[in-house]
Scaffold this motif. Structure first.
Motif, PDB file in Angstrom:
ATOM      1  N   MET A 177      65.540 132.575 178.947  1.00 44.43           N
ATOM      2  CA  MET A 177      66.327 132.667 180.163  1.00 44.43           C
ATOM      3  C   MET A 177      67.664 133.331 179.861  1.00 44.43           C
ATOM      4  SD  MET A 177      65.469 128.936 181.739  1.00 44.43           S
ATOM      5  CE  MET A 177      63.766 128.456 182.029  1.00 44.43           C
ATOM      6  N   PRO A 178      68.093 134.252 180.714  1.00 47.14           N
ATOM      7  CA  PRO A 178      69.303 135.019 180.418  1.00 47.14           C
ATOM      8  C   PRO A 178      70.584 134.208 180.499  1.00 47.14           C
ATOM      9  CG  PRO A 178      68.501 135.506 182.628  1.00 47.14           C
ATOM     10  CD  PRO A 178      67.460 134.630 181.979  1.00 47.14           C
ATOM     11  N   LYS A 179      70.540 133.121 181.235  1.00 48.96           N
ATOM     12  CA  LYS A 179      71.759 132.341 181.428  1.00 48.96           C
ATOM     13  C   LYS A 179      71.369 130.961 181.929  1.00 48.96           C
ATOM     14  CE  LYS A 179      72.237 134.098 186.150  1.00 48.96           C
ATOM     15  NZ  LYS A 179      73.135 134.755 187.118  1.00 48.96           N
ATOM     16  N   PRO A 180      72.295 130.008 181.982  1.00 46.85           N
ATOM     17  CA  PRO A 180      71.972 128.697 182.550  1.00 46.85           C
ATOM     18  C   PRO A 180      71.459 128.831 183.981  1.00 46.85           C
ATOM     19  CG  PRO A 180      74.058 128.608 181.380  1.00 46.85           C
ATOM     20  CD  PRO A 180      73.647 130.049 181.420  1.00 46.85           C
ATOM     21  N   VAL A 181      70.478 128.032 184.316  1.00 49.14           N
ATOM     22  CA  VAL A 181      69.907 128.095 185.657  1.00 49.14           C
ATOM     23  C   VAL A 181      70.829 127.379 186.641  1.00 49.14           C
ATOM     24  CG1 VAL A 181      67.581 128.125 184.685  1.00 49.14           C
ATOM     25  CG2 VAL A 181      68.579 125.957 185.445  1.00 49.14           C
ATOM     26  N   SER A 182      70.585 127.649 187.910  1.00 51.17           N
ATOM     27  CA  SER A 182      71.276 126.934 188.982  1.00 51.17           C
ATOM     28  C   SER A 182      70.236 126.587 190.033  1.00 51.17           C
ATOM     29  CB  SER A 182      72.397 127.800 189.578  1.00 51.17           C
ATOM     30  OG  SER A 182      73.063 127.094 190.618  1.00 51.17           O
ATOM     31  N   TRP A 183      69.531 125.496 189.776  1.00 54.60           N
ATOM     32  CA  TRP A 183      68.529 124.986 190.711  1.00 54.60           C
ATOM     33  C   TRP A 183      69.058 123.649 191.239  1.00 54.60           C
ATOM     34  CZ3 TRP A 183      64.325 126.073 186.513  1.00 54.60           C
ATOM     35  CH2 TRP A 183      63.964 127.436 186.545  1.00 54.60           C
ATOM     36  N   CYS A 184      70.022 123.736 192.105  1.00 53.25           N
ATOM     37  CA  CYS A 184      70.783 122.546 192.480  1.00 53.25           C
ATOM     38  C   CYS A 184      70.005 121.571 193.357  1.00 53.25           C
ATOM     39  CB  CYS A 184      72.092 122.950 193.166  1.00 53.25           C
ATOM     40  SG  CYS A 184      71.885 124.005 194.611  1.00 53.25           S
ATOM     41  N   SER A 185      68.877 122.000 193.948  1.00 59.34           N
ATOM     42  CA  SER A 185      68.079 121.098 194.788  1.00 59.34           C
ATOM     43  C   SER A 185      66.780 120.670 194.119  1.00 59.34           C
ATOM     44  CB  SER A 185      67.750 121.769 196.128  1.00 59.34           C
ATOM     45  OG  SER A 185      68.921 122.081 196.852  1.00 59.34           O
ATOM     46  N   LEU A 186      66.517 121.178 192.920  1.00 64.30           N
ATOM     47  CA  LEU A 186      65.237 120.941 192.252  1.00 64.30           C
ATOM     48  C   LEU A 186      65.087 119.473 191.870  1.00 64.30           C
ATOM     49  CD1 LEU A 186      62.760 122.579 191.249  1.00 64.30           C
ATOM     50  CD2 LEU A 186      63.818 122.543 188.987  1.00 64.30           C
ATOM     51  N   ARG A 187      63.943 118.893 192.279  1.00 63.57           N
ATOM     52  CA  ARG A 187      63.667 117.490 191.988  1.00 63.57           C
ATOM     53  C   ARG A 187      62.530 117.311 190.985  1.00 63.57           C
ATOM     54  NH1 ARG A 187      66.247 113.979 195.285  1.00 63.57           N
ATOM     55  NH2 ARG A 187      67.297 114.844 197.113  1.00 63.57           N
ATOM     56  N   SER A 188      61.608 118.270 190.964  1.00 62.80           N
ATOM     57  CA  SER A 188      60.445 118.148 190.083  1.00 62.80           C
ATOM     58  C   SER A 188      60.166 119.491 189.433  1.00 62.80           C
ATOM     59  CB  SER A 188      59.222 117.675 190.891  1.00 62.80           C
ATOM     60  OG  SER A 188      58.099 117.534 190.057  1.00 62.80           O
ATOM     61  N   LEU A 189      60.099 119.507 188.095  1.00 60.05           N
ATOM     62  CA  LEU A 189      59.877 120.740 187.343  1.00 60.05           C
ATOM     63  C   LEU A 189      58.779 120.519 186.311  1.00 60.05           C
ATOM     64  CD1 LEU A 189      60.685 123.644 186.455  1.00 60.05           C
ATOM     65  CD2 LEU A 189      62.358 122.575 184.917  1.00 60.05           C
ATOM     66  N   ALA A 190      57.810 121.453 186.282  1.00 61.87           N
ATOM     67  CA  ALA A 190      56.752 121.430 185.271  1.00 61.87           C
ATOM     68  C   ALA A 190      56.674 122.799 184.621  1.00 61.87           C
ATOM     69  CB  ALA A 190      55.413 121.059 185.900  1.00 61.87           C
ATOM     70  N   LEU A 191      56.792 122.836 183.297  1.00 61.40           N
ATOM     71  CA  LEU A 191      56.740 124.083 182.544  1.00 61.40           C
ATOM     72  C   LEU A 191      55.585 124.028 181.553  1.00 61.40           C
ATOM     73  CD1 LEU A 191      60.531 124.646 181.736  1.00 61.40           C
ATOM     74  CD2 LEU A 191      59.201 125.698 183.569  1.00 61.40           C
TER      75      LEU A 191
END
Length: 423
Positions: free
Chosen positions: A139-153
């Motif tokens: 990732m090029p920089k810190p993310v900004s997913w301010c509403s994200l509640r659930s993440l699967a990678l």
């Protein structure tokens, strides 16, 4: 004559059509007047790229006709990355403007290192995100997913810095899933991510040439942990943990078990709900045999599930768990059928004899799912043996099931299915 399906409300019809890839959803418009505009208000859009330029034409030329305020879920599946990254970029760009709450991005069977545009990492509307990418670039920089509640990678080569950037940029995230992890992730530090309550980690393998350090998990606020490890693992702080499921994904890479397993068991002693997989029980039993003074804690577990094979080598670990769980109320045993060549299998009734170690004063239910392991002719005998051990207690409910329990992956959200066929 009007077909019965034409009598369905338009919104329900659109919901049904949304299970089709967009190309096929568009083609339903020729079926009848009723169907002409149904695809335009679908709540879930699924796009599949096969890698040829022609597959992108009917999609990109019709996306603008969708009623964007109706779209809550976007699912992009890329089987082969198109020759032009712009085809994928155009799709993502459009749907980032639409601002769906749910996104699934899957890059399947491709060694192309597709790079997400910078705008992807700055999204204030997305709430649930699944990314499967075998060659995801850093990732090029810190993310900004301010509403994200659930993440699967599902990203084998996800670097440690990328994980750190994600944790900083998702202030309200409650659920984090990291599967297919390899040896680049060694420290799961969730101290600065207090909102994360559910953590699911599945490690593929561990490369001893890269690092001899144990994987560390420092997550004082998580309530649920599913952990499948292929390397030494240290639970630094999981003090709020209520439920844990543990197994070992690749025993070949696991060394120096005695250096971390006793400490891990100690960290789990206050957890109320525990599940142990068969490989974990195998390693635990081996450790008990090899380490004379193996420190085994007394657990406060009330709900215990054992996913196990019926092997002689597993009985010490299972027996010790039952013996050291005096507060146990519910026991579930899912019997996994071992390979035919396995030599140290034991009769099921020998396994059931372990039930005499249970504390029937606290026990309420025992469920043993045999998974097709025994013939029907043996079943009545097993019921008799089980009741002889604990059935005299009127408060204990015993369920002995001669059936296979089918387990399937549950998505982070229900309406993300994308059919496994053409665009």
């Amino acid at each position: 004559m009007t077909a019965p399906i034409d009598k369905l409300p338009e919104e329900l019809l659109s919901k049904i059509i949304s299970f089709l890839p967009l190309k096929f959803a568009i083609s339903t418009s020729v079926l009848s007047k009723k169907w002409e505009n149904a695809w335009k208000i679908i709540p879930s859009v699924c796009i599949v790229y096969r890698g040829d330029e022609s597959s992108a034409i009917p999609i990109t030329s019709n996306m603008h006709r969708l009623t964007t305020e109706k779209i809550s879920t976007f699912h992009l599946r890329v089987d082969r990355v198109p020759k032009r990254d712009n085809d994928v970029d155009d799709c993502l760009c459009f749907f980032m403007m639409v601002k769906p709450e749910n996104m699934v991005l899957r890059f399947i069977g491709s060694d192309h290192e597709y790079s997400f545009m910078d705008e992807f990492f700055d999204n204030g509307s997305i709430k649930r995100l699944i990314v499967e990418h075998p060659h995801m670039k850093p990732m090029p920089k810190p993310v900004s997913w301010c509403s994200l509640r659930s993440l699967a990678l599902y990203c084998p080569y996800l670097p440690q810095q990328a994980l750190d950037n994600i944790l900083v940029g998702c202030p309200v995230m409650r659920s984090l899933t990291l599967h297919q992890c390899e040896d680049q992730l060694v420290y799961f530090d969730l101290r600065e991510a207090p909102s994360v309550e559910n953590l699911d980690i599945d490690m593929m393998y561990w490369n001893h040439d890269v690092s001899d350090a144990a994987v560390k998990i420092e997550a004082p606020n998580i309530r649920y942990l599913r952990l499948s490890i292929a390397s030494p693992c240290v639970l630094v702080d999981v003090s709020s943990l209520k439920e844990a499921k543990l197994n070992i994904s690749n025993i070949r890479w696991l060394t120096k078990v005695e250096d971390f397993l006793p400490a891990m068991m100690l960290k789990l002693q206050n957890v109320k709900k525990l599940t142990f997989g068969s490989t974990f029980l195998d390693v635990l039993s081996s450790s008990l045999a090899q380490v004379h003074d193996f420190p085994f804690p007394t657990f406060k577990v009330e709900d215990l599930t054992l996913e196990t094979m019926i092997l002689e080598s597993l009985l010490p670990g299972i027996g010790r768990l039952l013996q050291n769980s005096p507060a146990l109320k519910h026991l579930t045993v899912d019997v996994v059928k071992q390979p035919e060549e396995e030599a140290d299998h034991v009769p099921v009734h020998s396994f059931i004899h372990l039930l005499r170690l249970l504390n029937v004063k606290t026990l309420k239910t025992v469920v043993i799912r045999l998974g097709g392991y025994v013939a029907e002719s043996e079943f009545d005998n097993l019921k008799r043996i089980t009741h002889e051990h604990i059935g005299q207690q009127n408060t204990v409910s015993i369920v002995l099931e001669p059936r296979v329990v089918v387990r399937s992956f549950t998505s982070l959200f229900d309406d993300t299915a994308c059919p496994d066929h053409g665009t």
